[in-house]
Design a protein around this motif. Sequence first.
Motif, mmCIF file in Angstrom:
data_model
loop_
_atom_site.group_PDB
_atom_site.id
_atom_site.type_symbol
_atom_site.label_atom_id
_atom_site.label_comp_id
_atom_site.label_asym_id
_atom_site.label_seq_id
_atom_site.Cartn_x
_atom_site.Cartn_y
_atom_site.Cartn_z
ATOM 1 N N PHE A 175 -4.993 15.151 -5.759
ATOM 2 C CA PHE A 175 -4.042 14.649 -4.779
ATOM 3 C C PHE A 175 -4.290 15.464 -3.507
ATOM 4 O O PHE A 175 -3.808 16.587 -3.356
ATOM 5 C CB PHE A 175 -2.614 14.793 -5.288
ATOM 6 C CG PHE A 175 -2.327 13.947 -6.492
ATOM 7 C CD1 PHE A 175 -1.792 12.672 -6.361
ATOM 8 C CD2 PHE A 175 -2.632 14.412 -7.767
ATOM 9 C CE1 PHE A 175 -1.555 11.876 -7.472
ATOM 10 C CE2 PHE A 175 -2.397 13.622 -8.892
ATOM 11 C CZ PHE A 175 -1.855 12.357 -8.731
ATOM 12 N N ASP B 139 -4.504 17.054 0.122
ATOM 13 C CA ASP B 139 -3.552 17.405 1.168
ATOM 14 C C ASP B 139 -4.064 16.870 2.500
ATOM 15 O O ASP B 139 -4.914 17.472 3.145
ATOM 16 C CB ASP B 139 -3.392 18.924 1.227
ATOM 17 C CG ASP B 139 -2.466 19.368 2.353
ATOM 18 O OD1 ASP B 139 -1.687 18.532 2.846
ATOM 19 O OD2 ASP B 139 -2.531 20.556 2.737
ATOM 20 N N ASP C 39 -1.190 9.499 1.991
ATOM 21 C CA ASP C 39 -1.722 9.540 0.629
ATOM 22 C C ASP C 39 -3.242 9.545 0.658
ATOM 23 O O ASP C 39 -3.862 8.843 1.476
ATOM 24 C CB ASP C 39 -1.278 8.316 -0.170
ATOM 25 C CG ASP C 39 0.096 8.468 -0.789
ATOM 26 O OD1 ASP C 39 0.796 9.445 -0.446
ATOM 27 O OD2 ASP C 39 0.481 7.602 -1.600
ATOM 28 N N THR D 99 2.405 18.323 -2.266
ATOM 29 C CA THR D 99 1.250 18.732 -1.469
ATOM 30 C C THR D 99 1.667 19.449 -0.197
ATOM 31 O O THR D 99 0.906 20.268 0.336
ATOM 32 C CB THR D 99 0.366 17.522 -1.103
ATOM 33 O OG1 THR D 99 1.132 16.591 -0.330
ATOM 34 C CG2 THR D 99 -0.180 16.841 -2.341
ATOM 35 N N SER E 133 3.134 13.373 -2.414
ATOM 36 C CA SER E 133 2.176 13.578 -1.334
ATOM 37 C C SER E 133 2.903 13.395 -0.011
ATOM 38 O O SER E 133 3.365 12.300 0.316
ATOM 39 C CB SER E 133 1.029 12.578 -1.447
ATOM 40 O OG SER E 133 0.075 12.804 -0.438
#
Length: 282
Positions: free
Chosen positions: A36, A38, A43, A262, A235
């Motif tokens: 996931f 950053d 996203d 994140t 996110s």
Amino acid sequence: MPFWKKAMLVLLGTAAVFIWSVALEGQRDGLLKVYFLDVGQGDAIFIETPSGNQMLIDGGPTDMILSRLGDVMPYYDTSIDIVALTHPQDDHLTGLIPVLKKYDVEMFIHPGAVGTSASYRELERVMGGLDMKNVEAAAGMRIHLDDEVYMDIYAPYEKGRESDNLNEIMLIGKLHFRDASLILTGDAEKIDEINLASSNADLESDVLKVSHHGSKNSSTALFLERVSPQLAIISSGVNRYGHPHADAIERLRAAGAEVRRTDQEGTITLVSDGNAFLVVRQ
């Protein structure tokens, strides 16, 4: 020693380092990896299967995605098997423009919604010059990523659906690897979650990518009851919307999920051996 011999030794040494680095990178560990990334308020999810097949879902709001991909992909890798766009809003699509320019992409998957922004028009222009499969997703589709890794598409519910709200035409899917699973929801809104929870879709998953960056109306109680996640990934980045909202985080924790973000941790890496997902400490 003559200069040309020194230069030749340096060249041979560099070549040897490159060959060994490629060989070591090529050694597979049998794990599914999900990053996931950053990318700020947006996203971007990068998936690498045990065999090394790759899928990128969304690209975030800027070209930051290129440096994030550089963190998780070998420097010599110039291709991504599948790129998917959950919906045509800038915080998900803008980063895909430089991705498509830099990497060779075999397949592009999208929900069929038409965006209105300048970034969307540029994405369409770039795609028009590329030789890749262009696939409109719909519920019931299964995307095979590896021998034991696949993604079932739960939404959009039909091809060609139109709406003034782009969040209502969302690519939603569940990633499977043996007994481990992860559900990816894009920016799904309350109505989408209720529709899914009311369907016969197999929603129960180890991990939930939290809808709409943890907005106040996402992560409804009924949906969370059906998914029953052990881990929830949000996110998000600096934003003016209040994402993630305290109410959504409270509902996630009440459902028994560990919440990871994140905006607090940076890129979050998950690995799975097919039994469960584990968070890898950076």
